[in-house]
Design a protein around this motif. Sequence first.
Motif, short mmCIF file in Angstrom:
data_model
loop_
_atom_site.label_atom_id
_atom_site.label_comp_id
_atom_site.label_asym_id
_atom_site.label_seq_id
_atom_site.Cartn_x
_atom_site.Cartn_y
_atom_site.Cartn_z
N PHE A 401 -12.30 11.87 -5.24
CA PHE A 401 -12.09 11.34 -3.97
C PHE A 401 -10.18 11.74 -3.89
N ALA A 402 -10.35 13.02 -4.37
CA ALA A 402 -9.12 13.92 -4.10
C ALA A 402 -9.37 13.76 -2.71
N GLU A 403 -9.82 13.54 -1.46
CA GLU A 403 -9.89 14.10 0.02
C GLU A 403 -9.20 12.81 0.19
N GLY A 404 -10.03 11.66 -0.24
CA GLY A 404 -9.56 10.09 0.12
C GLY A 404 -9.78 9.32 -0.78
N ASP A 405 -8.62 8.51 -0.99
CA ASP A 405 -8.78 7.64 -2.07
C ASP A 405 -7.75 6.55 -1.38
N THR A 406 -7.84 5.16 -1.88
CA THR A 406 -7.12 3.65 -1.79
C THR A 406 -7.42 3.44 -3.96
N ALA A 407 -6.12 2.32 -3.13
CA ALA A 407 -5.81 1.75 -4.58
C ALA A 407 -5.13 0.28 -3.73
N SER A 408 -5.69 -1.35 -4.92
CA SER A 408 -4.67 -2.00 -4.04
C SER A 408 -4.35 -2.90 -5.20
N PHE A 409 -3.37 -3.85 -5.77
CA PHE A 409 -2.83 -3.84 -6.00
C PHE A 409 -1.49 -5.57 -5.18
N ASN A 410 -2.55 -6.69 -6.68
CA ASN A 410 -1.52 -8.59 -6.26
C ASN A 410 -0.19 -8.00 -6.84
N LEU A 411 0.35 -8.71 -6.33
CA LEU A 411 1.60 -9.14 -6.96
C LEU A 411 1.37 -9.79 -7.90
N PRO A 412 2.33 -10.04 -9.05
CA PRO A 412 2.33 -10.51 -10.98
C PRO A 412 2.71 -11.88 -10.50
N THR A 413 2.14 -12.92 -10.61
CA THR A 413 2.33 -14.17 -10.89
C THR A 413 3.72 -14.61 -11.11
N ASP A 414 4.28 -13.92 -12.40
CA ASP A 414 5.57 -13.70 -12.97
C ASP A 414 6.96 -13.27 -12.48
N LEU A 415 6.59 -12.30 -10.56
CA LEU A 415 7.75 -10.97 -11.00
C LEU A 415 8.01 -12.13 -9.02
N ASP A 416 9.51 -12.67 -9.19
CA ASP A 416 10.34 -13.14 -8.53
C ASP A 416 10.72 -12.34 -7.43
N VAL A 417 10.51 -11.61 -6.18
CA VAL A 417 11.29 -11.01 -5.56
C VAL A 417 11.89 -11.83 -3.61
N SER A 418 12.88 -11.25 -3.78
CA SER A 418 13.45 -11.88 -2.71
C SER A 418 14.79 -11.03 -2.69
N GLY A 419 15.38 -10.82 -0.42
CA GLY A 419 16.12 -10.97 -0.40
C GLY A 419 15.74 -8.89 -0.21
N ASN A 420 16.69 -8.39 -0.33
CA ASN A 420 16.06 -6.67 -0.61
C ASN A 420 15.69 -6.59 -1.54
N PHE A 421 14.23 -5.22 -1.63
CA PHE A 421 12.98 -5.16 -2.55
C PHE A 421 12.85 -3.89 -2.15
N ALA A 422 12.18 -3.00 -2.87
CA ALA A 422 11.66 -1.47 -2.57
C ALA A 422 10.62 -1.65 -3.12
N VAL A 423 9.17 -0.96 -2.51
CA VAL A 423 7.81 -0.55 -2.55
C VAL A 423 8.08 0.86 -2.78
N THR A 424 7.91 1.19 -4.57
CA THR A 424 7.68 2.28 -4.87
C THR A 424 6.30 2.94 -5.04
N ILE A 425 6.17 3.69 -4.21
CA ILE A 425 4.54 4.58 -4.21
C ILE A 425 5.44 5.77 -5.65
N SER A 426 4.81 6.07 -7.09
CA SER A 426 5.00 7.33 -7.45
C SER A 426 3.65 8.61 -8.15
N PHE A 427 3.49 9.83 -7.87
CA PHE A 427 2.38 10.76 -8.54
C PHE A 427 3.22 11.47 -9.85
N ASP A 428 1.72 10.82 -10.92
CA ASP A 428 1.47 12.10 -12.21
C ASP A 428 0.81 13.17 -12.06
#
Length: 697
Positions: A401-428
């Motif tokens: 899938f190197a030429e075209g990959d996808t991934a979907s993730f839901n927010l965990p129920t125990d994560l409380d996020v409001s106001g300013n927040f960051a979405v970080t996508i990292s690759f190893d």
Amino acid sequence: MKRWLANCLAIVIVLVAWPVIVQGAETSPKDDTNTFITKFQNTDSSLTGISSTTNLYFQVLDYWNVDRVNLNIDYKVSQLTKADVSSITFSINGAKFYSFRPNGDGVEKESIDLEIPKELLKIGANTLKIEGSIETTDSEDVCRITETPADWLHVYKGSNVGVIYTKTEMEPKIQDFNKRFGGMDSVVQKEVAILVPEKATETELETSVYALSGYAKANQQDDQQIPVGTLNDKELAGKSLVVLIAEYGNLPEEYKAQIDANQVKNDAVIQLIKKDQQAVLVITSSNKTALVKAGRYVSNQELMSETQEQQKVVTDKTDTTTSHLKIDEEFQLTPTGDELKGPFHQEQTYFMTLPANRSLAANSQVNVAFRYAQNLNFDRSLMTVSIAGVPIGSKKLSKDFAEGDTASFNLPTDLDVSGNFAVTISFDLEIPNLPCTPAQGQTPWAYISPESMMTVNTKDRTDLLFQNYPFPFLKDGSFNQVAVVLPKKMNTDYYRSMTNIFNLLGKYAQDNTGEVEFFPSSASKNELKESNIITFGSALDNELIQSINDKLYFKYDEAGKGFVSNEKLSIESEYGQQIGTGQLINSPFLSGNGFLVLTGATPQSVYLASKEIATQEKVKTHEGDAFTVDKDNRINSYRFKKVADIDEHKSFIDKAKEQSDLLVYLGLVGLLLASIIVALVLVFKKNRVKKGDKNEK
């Protein structure tokens, strides 16, 4: 781009390695020349690693004639730095323009001042990239691939970009006035003001709040405010950009003479008037309803940016409303796509913001579309998504899938996020059998596609606490039936207090359909019953505050001259006459509504209290439902309510009214139950008929 993305869920910055933001700005006007300074974030930051990158974003406005742009960097590098192989490179909007070898010894702070080529600039956002390659091993060790803690470049918070410019001549258009009044340099240079007559009517104040809310949203400088005051305030009246709001009968004669009285009998006029070196946008009408509608027109920044005339007549047929805020939407993470290069850990961060009174719901989702190099060690390479620094999911990379990959993730129920927040996508990105640094053509990479989206579902935070302010005065991005009760006589400190209150509320009011109504301090319970109430003043000049003294957490003495001790704080009598307080209480007039009281024995102490809710940075320091502040800036927060959720006080019917989906659901359930009952009755009757026939036989 969708409306809420532009207005409410703003993607502020796209960064690699460490975040740099427009923290503030300074200006140093000299004759017609101005300098606008965009700073790095207000703390020192370190770039770590053999190869590290950071971005700084700064603006160039379209009415600026740019003379030059200066870059000032204060930095320090590792004491182990090998100057002959280390380098720092600067680029602007993707074009490299300067490189140098850091010669510092790691002990003293170094500085470099550069001029950024102005031909590389563009109108709007400009991206300055700093790339550091800090080597700390001997140059003959060409195959070193392991980063060490010693590979660092430290950038100091004083680093900045300064744009030196002159302003173009203002065109006689409402459109041109509007962009300058809302321009970041105008606010920072304190060139703007919204004015009303000395004895302003409730209608004039209501109109001023709507106009202010439009410009507050456009104001990017959180620590700078647009003042609201009166015509007799000489300092404000002398500003170069003024919005003047007045009923026609209260308008100064010099402006009356330029506006036809017949035009404003039933309609409102918005007219730009040039006066010496001052530009005044006059909003006036003899009709109160029309004047308020003109205020809503000004709060609609799309309409104002499209109005090319010098005068706009607002009639009862003029559509002034902004589209209503949608809470559940999909938002693009990156409009152009982002490429990450190099082995090992690479990441891209997207900063977002929500109103403080809303938080991400558990069904929020991050959907990433990406591709990557095929020369990876796929047994060890993966992609990870984090929200607010907490990983929410990972996916192993695959050659298929190197030429075209996808991934979907839901927010965990125990994560409380409001106001300013960051979405970080990292690759190893691991390279197989890598004995040394690969050639440039073999450098691993990953690319985040523009199709990457975040599905944002939010929910109200209904606890009546300052950490959820501006709830309940704003709901779903709209003023939530707000009643403002004024002291008997407005003065400079009270107008400054009103400025503090509504600059922040206006920043979060994403549409102009909500209601804000002003009342005198003698307003009756019936007039205020249905509203969320904001009031300010002292017990001696505000009848409402005096009447609810027994409901306050910090109460006045019998004479109303100062606060008395309570279970949270012992208050000396003289000290009680000096402090200001902010208190969020349940409305005594209607269960389920909120009541904000900013009060103190003097107008100055009321103003001090209002400063604590002037910016979100200030508000979030108060975790309870009350605070005190004194002239020495000693501030304390307290919590008095045991149950802070005001929805607990609402009846089932009130809650149902606010949730149309619930009403539809209940209606369907009721219809189904009715159908079942009718069916049972029919079956019962049919059985009785059959039984009767058998008995007759």
